[in-house]
Design an enzyme around this catalytic site. Structure first.
Site, mmCIF file in Angstrom:
data_model
loop_
_atom_site.group_PDB
_atom_site.id
_atom_site.type_symbol
_atom_site.label_atom_id
_atom_site.label_comp_id
_atom_site.label_asym_id
_atom_site.label_seq_id
_atom_site.Cartn_x
_atom_site.Cartn_y
_atom_site.Cartn_z
ATOM 1 N N SER A 37 28.691 53.221 25.201
ATOM 2 C CA SER A 37 28.044 52.145 24.881
ATOM 3 C C SER A 37 28.650 51.337 23.860
ATOM 4 O O SER A 37 28.610 51.903 22.816
ATOM 5 C CB SER A 37 26.486 52.402 24.641
ATOM 6 O OG SER A 37 25.496 51.264 24.521
ATOM 7 N N SER A 90 25.792 48.773 26.953
ATOM 8 C CA SER A 90 26.286 48.015 25.623
ATOM 9 C C SER A 90 24.994 47.052 25.362
ATOM 10 O O SER A 90 24.174 46.761 26.020
ATOM 11 C CB SER A 90 27.429 47.010 25.973
ATOM 12 O OG SER A 90 28.732 47.693 25.907
ATOM 13 N N ASP A 114 27.538 48.996 21.056
ATOM 14 C CA ASP A 114 26.675 48.516 20.441
ATOM 15 C C ASP A 114 26.982 47.697 19.201
ATOM 16 O O ASP A 114 27.704 48.462 18.207
ATOM 17 C CB ASP A 114 25.929 49.743 20.055
ATOM 18 C CG ASP A 114 25.363 50.362 21.303
ATOM 19 O OD1 ASP A 114 25.279 49.929 22.373
ATOM 20 O OD2 ASP A 114 25.401 51.673 21.137
#
Length: 350
Positions: free
Chosen positions: A271, A233, A273
């Site tokens: 992830s 992340s 983001d």
């Protein structure tokens, strides 16, 4: 070597883009913005809170225009739905690990009630904004060690001096197989003859080993690194003193993704983001009594300079987070090397 402020990356002559950095090359170059940390290192726990105060006043009573861009939504942050809907920020921003979001939310609610006793009684509730990354590789995230008092300590520690690296929320983060953490950068530019700033604060905990691309084109060999998948992340917070409305801020936040892509990120499935942008240029009053309000906003045809600044500051802030973080051995003897050490070793071999 650049004559600009020596951020960690610029000490190795790694220059991201062409715009000029601000006086400290950090997000606090935006007047009124301050950052504080509470770092916890205890046994196998390496974690913390980082607090960003968008202005020194009562943020609930004097909100700021804001926009959010979910680049990839594998995340557990709090407060983003209302920011996206109403286009305002009404609390400080807390960064932390995934399992401490609840503690951060409660801390921001209690602090807001303390300053505004009418909240939840004679006026609406408050929208606390807490953003997270999973530091479980280097820290015992299951210990759930962080408390409301730790979040308050980070808020109380806020100052214009932005410490970077393995501090606060960045204590246990990883990036591209290296030690990750907290990083910041800024850019200055002119509009209508005036000088304006855009700054970034990044919590870097993303990137697959071997994917990192440095500004000079070098790529660390993945064989030298412990394997890491693209499921960490990254949180990017952008601040500017340019008058922008929330739709424009969402567009600026989206360009943080360009800075991440320059580093080699591809926004993997696992992830989270997220980019959030806000403007300090004008306040949105909670107790506004007028039916119509006048607000300035940037001519859309001039917004490209902010897009460039968002990409450059995001890229440099991630590198600063990694370079400012020393090598670390954490939970279960997991290790992450320092990008600074790799850069120094590479330089010595030339």
């Amino acid at each position: 070597m650049s004559s600009y402020p020596l951020s960690p990356s610029r000490r190795f002559d790694l220059i991201c883009g062409s715009l000029e950095p601000g006086p400290t090359n950090s997000i606090s170059d935006v007047n009124g913005v301050s950052v504080g940390h509470k770092t916890m290192r205890r046994g196998e726990v390496n974690t913390g809170f980082t607090a960003l105060l968008p202005h020194p006043g009562n943020v609930f009573q004097e909100k700021l225009s804001a926009g959010v861009e979910i680049i990839n939504g594998f995340g557990k942050s709090a407060g983003l739905i209302q920011v996206d809907e109403l286009g305002t920020l009404e609390t400080p921003i807390l960064l932390t690990n995934t399992f401490a979001v609840g503690s951060g939310v409660n801390a921001l609610i209690r602090q807001t009630i303390m300053k505004n006793p009418e909240v939840g009684r004679t006026t609406g509730t408050v929208n606390p904004v807490v953003l997270e990354c999973n530091d479980g590789y280097l820290s015992d995230i299951q210990a759930m060690s962080l408390t409301e008092s730790d979040a308050i300590a980070a808020l109380d520690a806020a100052s214009p001096e932005v410490e970077q690296g393995s501090v606060g929320a960045g204590a246990g983060m990883s990036a591209f197989g290296f030690k990750g953490g907290l990083g910041s950068a800024s850019r200055v530019f002119e509009l209508d003859g005036g000088r304006f700033v855009l700054g970034a604060l990044v919590l870097a905990n993303f990137g697959r080993s071997g994917d990192l691309i440095l500004p000079d084109g070098r790529r660390p060999d993945p064989k030298e690194l412990q394997s890491s998948e693209e499921r960490g992340s990254v949180i990017v917070v952008l601040a500017t003193d340019v008058p922008l409305e929330s739709r424009q801020l969402k567009r600026v936040a989206k360009r943080a993704g360009a800075g991440l892509a320059r580093l080699g990120a591809f926004y993997g499935n696992g992830s989270g983001d997220i980019a959030l942008a806000f403007s300090t240029a004008q306040k949105v009053l909670h107790q506004e009594e007028r039916d119509f309000v006048d607000r300035r906003c940037l001519n859309e045809d001039r917004i490209d300079i902010l897009f460039r600044a968002a990409a450059e500051t995001t890229q440099e802030a991630v590198l600063n987070a990694m370079i400012a973080s020393p090598a670390m051995k954490g939970r279960n003897r997991h290790e992450r090397p320092s990008l600074a050490d790799w850069l120094q070793d590479t330089s010595n071999q030339l």
